[in-house]
Design a protein around this motif. Structure first.
Motif, PDB file in Angstrom:
ATOM      1  N   ILE A 374       0.822  -1.214   0.000  1.00 25.19           N
ATOM      2  CA  ILE A 374       0.000   0.000   0.000  1.00 25.19           C
ATOM      3  C   ILE A 374       0.857   1.265   0.000  1.00 25.19           C
ATOM      4  CG2 ILE A 374      -2.043  -1.104   1.011  1.00 25.19           C
ATOM      5  CD1 ILE A 374      -1.261   0.102   3.723  1.00 25.19           C
ATOM      6  N   LYS A 375       2.156   1.109  -0.274  1.00 23.63           N
ATOM      7  CA  LYS A 375       3.030   2.284  -0.279  1.00 23.63           C
ATOM      8  C   LYS A 375       3.822   2.381  -1.586  1.00 23.63           C
ATOM      9  CE  LYS A 375       2.057   4.290   3.644  1.00 23.63           C
ATOM     10  NZ  LYS A 375       1.412   5.610   3.597  1.00 23.63           N
ATOM     11  N   ALA A 376       4.458   3.539  -1.790  1.00 22.75           N
ATOM     12  CA  ALA A 376       5.144   3.816  -3.062  1.00 22.75           C
ATOM     13  C   ALA A 376       6.419   2.990  -3.228  1.00 22.75           C
ATOM     14  CB  ALA A 376       5.463   5.304  -3.157  1.00 22.75           C
ATOM     15  N   MET A 391       6.435   6.380   7.104  1.00 19.04           N
ATOM     16  CA  MET A 391       5.800   6.980   8.269  1.00 19.04           C
ATOM     17  C   MET A 391       4.729   7.972   7.811  1.00 19.04           C
ATOM     18  SD  MET A 391       7.008  10.389   9.396  1.00 19.04           S
ATOM     19  CE  MET A 391       8.048  11.611   8.609  1.00 19.04           C
ATOM     20  N   ASP A 392       3.593   7.914   8.471  1.00 23.38           N
ATOM     21  CA  ASP A 392       2.541   8.900   8.242  1.00 23.38           C
ATOM     22  C   ASP A 392       2.270   9.575   9.569  1.00 23.38           C
ATOM     23  OD1 ASP A 392       2.262   8.159   5.624  1.00 23.38           O
ATOM     24  OD2 ASP A 392       0.164   7.525   5.772  1.00 23.38           O
ATOM     25  N   ILE A 393       2.110  10.891   9.548  1.00 24.70           N
ATOM     26  CA  ILE A 393       1.713  11.594  10.773  1.00 24.70           C
ATOM     27  C   ILE A 393       0.228  11.922  10.678  1.00 24.70           C
ATOM     28  CG2 ILE A 393       2.101  13.579  12.298  1.00 24.70           C
ATOM     29  CD1 ILE A 393       4.957  13.625  11.469  1.00 24.70           C
ATOM     30  N   GLY A 399      -6.577  13.791  10.069  1.00 26.45           N
ATOM     31  CA  GLY A 399      -6.086  12.516   9.548  1.00 26.45           C
ATOM     32  C   GLY A 399      -4.656  12.728   9.089  1.00 26.45           C
ATOM     33  N   GLU A 400      -4.286  12.160   7.936  1.00 21.18           N
ATOM     34  CA  GLU A 400      -2.889  12.252   7.483  1.00 21.18           C
ATOM     35  C   GLU A 400      -2.495  13.685   7.132  1.00 21.18           C
ATOM     36  OE1 GLU A 400      -1.944   9.842   4.030  1.00 21.18           O
ATOM     37  OE2 GLU A 400      -0.155  11.063   3.675  1.00 21.18           O
ATOM     38  N   ILE A 401      -1.456  14.157   7.787  1.00 22.77           N
ATOM     39  CA  ILE A 401      -0.949  15.505   7.475  1.00 22.77           C
ATOM     40  C   ILE A 401       0.436  15.416   6.830  1.00 22.77           C
ATOM     41  CG2 ILE A 401       0.098  15.955   9.754  1.00 22.77           C
ATOM     42  CD1 ILE A 401      -1.107  18.827   9.524  1.00 22.77           C
TER      43      ILE A 401
HETATM   44 MG    MG Z   1       0.295   9.550   1.909  1.00 19.99          MG
END
Ligand code: MG
Ligand code: 4AD
Length: 477
Positions: A374-376, A391-393, A399-401
């Motif tokens: 699910i990631k690049a 990492m997602d903040i 939500g995702e910033i």
């Molecule tokens: Mg993203």
């Protein structure tokens, strides 16, 4: 004589001094009190005209929205609500404003209505405050990186590559739509196009940013990015601004530390430098929340929320740990999520992200080590063969910033991943070169600027924090 800005006049105690004020009429009451705003502050200055000595036709032209120049004496105000006012000696109408036609009335307008007249909405207090904060945040971002010796890179807007590999690109072409040149097998012949190849608007400056990081060590980009994703939400724009730092010799922990430090720095900057605006926006939000049932209102007001964010460490955990929390949550068991979490590997929807932040941890969260599927393609693969150093903040209400990762610096592994994901290596030969010529561990992230402005201003729709939003089926102004 020069005009004085209203922001300075309101602080002045030079009573008796002659001043010039230029601005737009907000209201005109009792045939004598003009509230003038010049954009320098959300507050107006009151100018008092003597209707006995002023031409009546001129007074009639003092309508909401008209541009005026007023010369007069600064005096201590007799009325309540302001310390100073201007006793008008000379009044000039610079530009009339037909009250019948001017859509902004001196009353509360809905944000939806103001979106339809985005060319005029800067003249409201709310948008004055929002765009002042937006400006301050942009400035703070440059200051943060400048203080740390990062080089500001201007990466291209027009590119031939899809940095995220998600295929959400706007095409850039000068080819005619009818009579399009074709190759022998019937495909569009991009050799005939302006650049001699297919090009698009960039979805991210990251790949070019990585090239620069491998020379300067630490760089950042801050520019517009474009995504043709058909997401009609309060957090998606087709054109948005992104900040993308890229750091050589850094791993995922360094990357998380940098992102957390940046976010806290710029929020603190806004708290220190936008006190009036944030006070205004705080009260706006309190007012708006009065419409909501008690249990849906925010626990903290806007300023308390920003301070809370500064004084707490962001909660760090892995995707796998987050999935466990979500799977075992009452929310999931009672099927309150639209997308039920069944198993490891599920992509997190914003409802899940917000559950973790708002209900479970009640503070900003950093999720790491997502499933590679699910990631690049460019993210560094972990030893487990399943996850990548992403990492997602996640922020409350947003939500995702931030989205970022440590990059795959090992050529063979990167090439293999690109093959698996059908990303043509020929197109990215220049990117792969960095892995051939002195490759090194490096990491970076992207911060969505509008999502940051949304968080700091307490607004609820991303369309209200960018001047002229571009969203599916909408590109006015
Ligand atoms: Mg993203
Ligand atoms: O997670 P994203 O897609 O990551 C990248 O583009 C990486 N190349 C960044 C990097 O590692 N250098 O996007 C990064 C952030 C998201 O977390 C979100 O805040 C914002 O950009 N974003 C959007 N903001 C508004 N509208 C959209 N359609 C957005 N898509 C992403």
């Amino acid at each position: 004589m020069q005009r004085t800005k209203i922001v300075d006049l309101l602080k002045s105690t030079d009573y008796g001094k002659e001043v010039i004020v230029k601005g737009w009429v907000r209201t005109f009451r009792n045939n004598q009190f003009i509230a003038i705003n010049d954009g320098s502050t959300t507050n107006n200055i009151q100018a008092v005209v003597d209707f006995n000595t002023t031409d009546e036709t001129k007074l009639k032209r003092l309508t909401t929205g008209a541009a005026v120049a007023v010369t007069g004496e600064l005096i201590e105000s007799l009325g309540k609500g302001q310390k100073v006012e201007v006793k008008v000696k000379q009044l000039e109408i610079l530009g009339d404003c037909d009250a019948e036609k001017f859509p902004l009335q001196p009353k509360k307008h809905s944000l939806e209505f103001l979106r339809e007249i985005a060319h005029l909405r800067f003249r409201t207090n709310t948008f004055n405050a929002v765009f002042k904060v937006r400006h301050a945040l942009a400035f703070a971002i440059h200051q943060f990186f400048n203080e740390r010796g990062y080089v500001y890179m201007h990466t291209p807007i027009i590119t031939a590559s899809d940095a995220e590999g998600a295929g959400e690109m706007f095409k850039v072409t000068t080819l005619p739509f009818d009579n399009t040149p074709r190759t022998e097998d019937g495909k569009v012949d991009f050799k005939e196009d302006f650049f001699g190849r297919a090009t698009n608007l960039t979805v991210s400056g990251q790949l070019e940013g990585e090239l620069a990081a491998m020379a300067f060590g630490e760089i950042y980009t801050f520019g517009p990015t474009f995504r043709a994703e058909n997401s009609n939400t309060t957090r998606h724009l087709a054109e948005f601004w992104m900040i993308e730092p890229e750091v050589a010799f850094a791993d995922l922990t360094d990357n998380m530390n940098l992102a957390e430090e940046l976010l806290k720095y710029v929020i603190n900057y806004a708290l220190t430098n936008c006190t009036d605006e944030l006070e205004f926006l705080k009260n706006r939000l309190l007012e708006e929340e009065k419409q909501k049932p008690q249990d849906e209102r925010s626990v903290l007001d806007l300023i308390a929320k920003l301070n809370f964010c500064l004084s707490n460490d962001f909660q760090r955990l892995t995707y796998t740990e987050a999935i466990d929390i979500l799977k075992n949550s009452n929310h999931n068991k009672k099927k309150k999520f639209k997308y039920i979490i069944e198993s490891w590997g599920a992509d997190l929807q914003s409802e899940h992200e917000r559950y973790l932040v708002e209900k479970h941890f009640k503070k900003p969260v950093i999720l790491t080590d997502y499933p590679k599927e699910i990631k690049a393609f460019y993210m560094r693969q972990n030893e487990d063969g399943k996850t990548v150093r992403a990492m997602d903040i996640l922020f409350p209400g947003i939500g995702e910033i931030v989205g970022g990762s440590q990059r795959e610096e090992r050529l063979a592994l990167l090439e293999q991943r690109m093959k698996e994901m059908h990303i043509p290596a020929e197109e990215l030969h220049w990117y792969l070169d960095t892995r051939k010529f002195g490759t090194a561990p490096h990491a970076g992230f992207g911060l969505g600027f509008e999502r940051l402005v949304l968080f700091v201003t307490g607004m609820t729709n991303v369309r209200d924090v960018i001047a002229f939003p571009r969203t599916p089926k909408s590109a006015e102004f």
